[in-house]
Enzyme design. Structure first.
Site, PDB file in Angstrom:
ATOM      1  N   ASP A  38     -45.416  -2.359 -18.627  1.00 23.06           N
ATOM      2  CA  ASP A  38     -44.678  -3.646 -18.781  1.00 23.06           C
ATOM      3  C   ASP A  38     -43.138  -3.220 -18.589  1.00 23.06           C
ATOM      4  O   ASP A  38     -42.454  -2.742 -19.365  1.00 23.06           O
ATOM      5  CB  ASP A  38     -44.863  -4.040 -20.207  1.00 23.06           C
ATOM      6  CG  ASP A  38     -44.200  -5.433 -20.507  1.00 23.06           C
ATOM      7  OD1 ASP A  38     -43.955  -5.998 -21.507  1.00 23.06           O
ATOM      8  OD2 ASP A  38     -43.673  -6.088 -19.479  1.00 23.06           O
ATOM      9  N   ASP A 224     -40.833  -9.017 -14.125  1.00 21.02           N
ATOM     10  CA  ASP A 224     -41.609  -8.536 -15.092  1.00 21.02           C
ATOM     11  C   ASP A 224     -43.117  -8.148 -14.922  1.00 21.02           C
ATOM     12  O   ASP A 224     -44.077  -9.216 -14.612  1.00 21.02           O
ATOM     13  CB  ASP A 224     -41.637  -9.659 -16.313  1.00 21.02           C
ATOM     14  CG  ASP A 224     -42.368  -9.110 -17.434  1.00 21.02           C
ATOM     15  OD1 ASP A 224     -42.231 -10.056 -18.390  1.00 21.02           O
ATOM     16  OD2 ASP A 224     -42.707  -7.941 -17.595  1.00 21.02           O
TER      17      ASP A 224
END
Ligand code: VYD
Length: 338
Positions: A38, A224
């Site tokens: 992430d 992201d």
């Protein structure tokens, strides 16, 4: 393993085009975990053997057992991380973590409580944050920083390929130290990150068809890898959805599947380039018994200042544009994914 040309690939699994995760190990002997890599966070956590049996989200996933690892080092400091969608609490431990065949001694969190929502839907066990140290909770040095300080990587970059179709194998690939030409064509175009210690850039506009509708005066875009969708300020996204004839229901924006072929491209202006998504990229077409459902993979999300307002370009953007995250030059590179 780090095939001593200084790059280390990790194959990823694609779950319904919304969760992409790969395997790491923690401890000796190795305990295996599936983690989301992430870029929107910078901590590593996995469920703990000592999580409460009432925490369903914890109990239905692989759990780290310190008592079975001979390289475990106790820490015990409390840990809590708040994501936009839920939070994780636990305590810190230290052990050998292996990513793409590269071992690092890493401080990570053993999660003892996970908010049921959304973690009961998680197909992965934990999260390996690939963000800058600036966003790491408790100032813990992130995994990628520990790997960079070993000087085993050809380049201080990592790259992400997300497949667009769950039937593909592999569902994706993370490369530490370089890029994988098997998964992109053409050259990379680069955008400098903002000097905020986050994987975010200045975006110069968002267009629908040929018409720039949002962000004409410039705005922030976060790239992201841990987000499934594209989010933007709720007011902008609702205008965007109205423009394409999408309606909001309890599980997000939907369009009539008959209109999908006619939908306009949505284009993001980053650096000197326009990055377009067609309906193929932003519609999730699901066939159900009672009929097909066509979801739009955009969500409204208002992130309060000073962090926001911002757009978040998640998995469906990365699936179309192979992305290189460059810590050496603090820039993000995009190339057309195959
Ligand atoms: C700096 C940090 C402390 C705060 C800001 N960062 C953030 O909120 C993160 C930004 N990237 C995306 C990330 C999404 N997460 C929350 C989340 O719902 N996931 C998830 C996705 C699908 C199904 C189930 C789950 Cl659980 C995946 C995951 C990775 C657990 C949050």
């Amino acid at each position: 393993a780090d095939n001593n040309n200084g790059t280390a690939p990790t194959p990823l699994t694609n779950y319904l085009d919304t969760q992409y995760f790969g395997e790491i190990s923690i401890g000796s002997p190795a305990q295996m975990f599936n983690v989301v890599f992430d870029t929107g966070s910078a901590n590593l956590w996995v469920p703990s053997q000592s999580c409460s049996p009432f925490s369903t989200a914890c109990f239905t996933h692989n759990r780290y057992d310190a008592s079975h690892s001979r390289t475990y080092v106790e820490n015990g400091t409390g840990f809590s991380i708040r994501y936009a969608s839920g939070n994780v609490r636990g305590f810190l431990s230290e052990d050998v973590v292996v990513v793409g065949g590269i071992p690092v001694v890493q401080v990570f969190a053993e999660a003892t409580s996970l908010s049921a929502m959304p973690f009961i839907f998680a197909k992965f066990d934990g999260v390996l944050g690939m963000g800058y140290p600036d966003v790491a909770i408790d100032g813990i040095t992130p995994v990628f920083d520990r790997i960079m300080s070993q000087h085993v990587l050809k380049e201080e970059v990592f790259s992400v390929y997300y497949s667009r179709d769950p039937k593909h194998s592999p569902g994706g690939e993370l490369v530490l130290g370089g890029t994988d030409p098997n998964y992109y064509t053409g050259n990379f175009n680069y955008v400098k990150t903002k000097d905020t210690g986050k994987w975010e850039v200045i975006m110069k506009g968002v267009s629908v068809g040929t018409h720039t509708m949002f962000c004409a005066e410039g705005c922030t875009a976060v790239i992201d890898t841990g987000s499934s969708y594209i989010t933007g300020p709720a007011s902008s996204v609702s205008v965007l959805m109205e423009t394409i004839g999408a309606e909001l229901d309890e599980s997000g924006y939907k369009v009539n599947c008959d209109t999908v072929k006619l939908l306009p491209s949505v284009t993001f202006h980053l650096g000197g380039q326009e990055y377009s998504l067609t309906h193929e990229d932003y519609i999730l077409w699901q066939s159900h018994i009672e009929g097909d459902v066509c979801s739009v993979t955009f969500r409204g999300l208002d992130v309060p200042p000073p962090t926001g307002p911002l757009w978040i370009l998640g998995a469906n953007f990365i699936a179309r544009y192979y992305t290189e995250f460059d810590r050496k030059h603090n820039r993000i590179g995009f190339a057309t994914a195959v």
